[in-house]
Design a protein around this motif. Sequence first.
Motif, short mmCIF file in Angstrom:
data_model
loop_
_atom_site.label_atom_id
_atom_site.label_comp_id
_atom_site.label_asym_id
_atom_site.label_seq_id
_atom_site.Cartn_x
_atom_site.Cartn_y
_atom_site.Cartn_z
N GLU A 70 -9.48 39.99 23.29
CA GLU A 70 -9.12 41.35 22.88
C GLU A 70 -7.79 41.37 22.14
O GLU A 70 -6.81 40.76 22.59
CB GLU A 70 -9.04 42.25 24.11
N VAL A 71 -7.77 42.07 21.01
CA VAL A 71 -6.54 42.24 20.26
C VAL A 71 -5.58 43.10 21.08
O VAL A 71 -5.95 44.17 21.58
CB VAL A 71 -6.81 42.91 18.90
N ILE A 72 -4.34 42.64 21.25
CA ILE A 72 -3.35 43.45 21.96
C ILE A 72 -2.25 43.94 21.03
O ILE A 72 -1.60 44.95 21.32
CB ILE A 72 -2.76 42.70 23.18
N GLU A 73 -2.06 43.27 19.91
CA GLU A 73 -1.12 43.74 18.90
C GLU A 73 -1.62 43.32 17.52
O GLU A 73 -2.18 42.23 17.37
CB GLU A 73 0.28 43.16 19.10
N SER A 74 -1.42 44.17 16.51
CA SER A 74 -1.83 43.83 15.15
C SER A 74 -0.86 44.41 14.14
O SER A 74 -0.49 45.60 14.23
CB SER A 74 -3.24 44.33 14.86
N LYS A 75 -0.44 43.60 13.18
CA LYS A 75 0.37 44.04 12.05
C LYS A 75 -0.50 44.31 10.83
O LYS A 75 0.02 44.57 9.75
CB LYS A 75 1.41 42.97 11.71
N SER A 76 -1.80 44.21 10.99
CA SER A 76 -2.74 44.35 9.88
C SER A 76 -3.65 45.55 10.09
O SER A 76 -4.02 45.88 11.22
CB SER A 76 -3.60 43.08 9.76
N ASP A 77 -4.05 46.17 8.98
CA ASP A 77 -4.99 47.28 9.05
C ASP A 77 -6.40 46.82 9.41
O ASP A 77 -7.27 47.64 9.71
CB ASP A 77 -5.03 48.03 7.71
N LEU A 78 -6.65 45.51 9.35
CA LEU A 78 -7.98 44.99 9.67
C LEU A 78 -8.31 45.12 11.15
O LEU A 78 -9.48 45.22 11.53
CB LEU A 78 -8.08 43.51 9.27
N TRP A 79 -7.27 45.13 11.99
CA TRP A 79 -7.48 45.10 13.43
C TRP A 79 -6.55 46.08 14.13
O TRP A 79 -5.46 46.36 13.65
CB TRP A 79 -7.26 43.69 13.99
N LYS A 80 -7.02 46.56 15.30
CA LYS A 80 -6.19 47.42 16.13
C LYS A 80 -6.30 46.97 17.57
O LYS A 80 -7.26 46.25 17.96
CB LYS A 80 -6.61 48.87 15.99
N ALA A 81 -5.33 47.36 18.39
CA ALA A 81 -5.36 47.02 19.81
C ALA A 81 -6.67 47.50 20.43
O ALA A 81 -7.12 48.63 20.18
CB ALA A 81 -4.17 47.63 20.52
N GLY A 82 -7.27 46.63 21.22
CA GLY A 82 -8.53 46.97 21.88
C GLY A 82 -9.75 46.39 21.20
O GLY A 82 -10.83 46.34 21.80
N ASP A 83 -9.63 45.94 19.95
CA ASP A 83 -10.76 45.31 19.26
C ASP A 83 -11.14 44.00 19.94
O ASP A 83 -10.27 43.19 20.28
CB ASP A 83 -10.42 45.02 17.79
N LYS A 84 -12.43 43.79 20.13
CA LYS A 84 -12.94 42.53 20.66
C LYS A 84 -13.30 41.60 19.50
O LYS A 84 -14.02 42.02 18.57
CB LYS A 84 -14.16 42.76 21.55
N VAL A 85 -12.82 40.38 19.54
CA VAL A 85 -12.96 39.49 18.40
C VAL A 85 -13.32 38.07 18.82
O VAL A 85 -13.13 37.67 19.97
CB VAL A 85 -11.67 39.45 17.56
N ILE A 86 -13.82 37.32 17.83
CA ILE A 86 -14.08 35.88 17.96
C ILE A 86 -13.17 35.17 16.96
O ILE A 86 -13.03 35.61 15.81
CB ILE A 86 -15.54 35.53 17.61
N VAL A 87 -12.56 34.08 17.39
CA VAL A 87 -11.75 33.27 16.49
C VAL A 87 -12.26 31.83 16.53
O VAL A 87 -12.32 31.22 17.61
CB VAL A 87 -10.25 33.29 16.85
N THR A 88 -12.65 31.31 15.37
CA THR A 88 -13.05 29.91 15.24
C THR A 88 -12.62 29.44 13.85
O THR A 88 -12.26 30.24 12.99
CB THR A 88 -14.58 29.71 15.35
#
Length: 328
Positions: A70-88
């Motif tokens: 879960e995103v907890i901080e974002s400096k980008s407009d692409l993501w906001k706190a609370g978004d569930k994401v996959i990173v690979t």
Amino acid sequence: MKYQALVVDEIDGTFVKTIKTLNRKNLPDNEVLIKVEYSALNYKDALSASGHKGITRNFPHTPGIDAAGEVIESKSDLWKAGDKVIVTSYDFGMNTAGGFGELISVPAEWPVRLPSGWTTRDAMIMGTSGFTAALALYKMEENRQHPDMGPILVTGATGALGTASIALLKKAGYNVIASSGKESAYGDLEVLGADEIISREAVDDQSNKPFLSPKWAGAIDSVGGNTLTTILKAAMANANVAVCGLVASPEFSATVYPFIIKGNNLLGIETATCPRWVREKLWENLSGKWNFSLPQHMIREVGLDQLETEIERMLSGKSFGRVILKHQ
């Protein structure tokens, strides 16, 4: 903000794995800060954790090329706190601190959105192994592979990529030949969807013949070496062979005959720099038309304190199925 991570240190030429409590300042200053819920163990992680300088150049380092959370901080407009994401992919887990840590910091372009209906655990059961299998099949089908052409061979069948490839190919309507040196696992390979199981030696031809009797219409190979040479010798006309790994060797010897006489195609599968639009499409496929499941007994869920044992199992060729890491 403190977090725990498996850290690999280089001490007098020896690589030591330790669970450490770190501070957020240990992470790179990237645009997206993510609380990792699940990661997974891949062969590349095992190599990184063992000091393979072709994977990770600088130590101390936290491996883990897969993460979902879960995103907890974002400096980008692409993501906001609370978004569930996959990173690979990209440099994640290789020279950028990876998913074996409870926190990660990555560029905004690296995550993809967790598909609807999936949990972060579901995503890591797929992970890089499922994504790699999907990219292999995608490139094969872009090159006109079709189930009617004949069976697809999967080598290294009991590994994470092998099991994912078998299940994915079966879901996509293909007949599957699985190659494995672990006879004790043959029953499980049948459960996954293998229509035929052959020994490791059956894909290790030692003759000098340029061709063998045609046996498969394509292959997903994670072994390399003479196995790849043999695959090409025994491929049917117009077969697509996806090269995904080098468990046996990064080198192989072959003539041009399979390519200029049978029209075979050797497809390189490289996930790290896969274009973002392809990445998003493949995760959509994996959560939709290509969504496959692994039997629960082929999935081992472990904690940070069990990772070192699992890494050694993988490096010694004793790993089977999928190992996923749950962060507390």
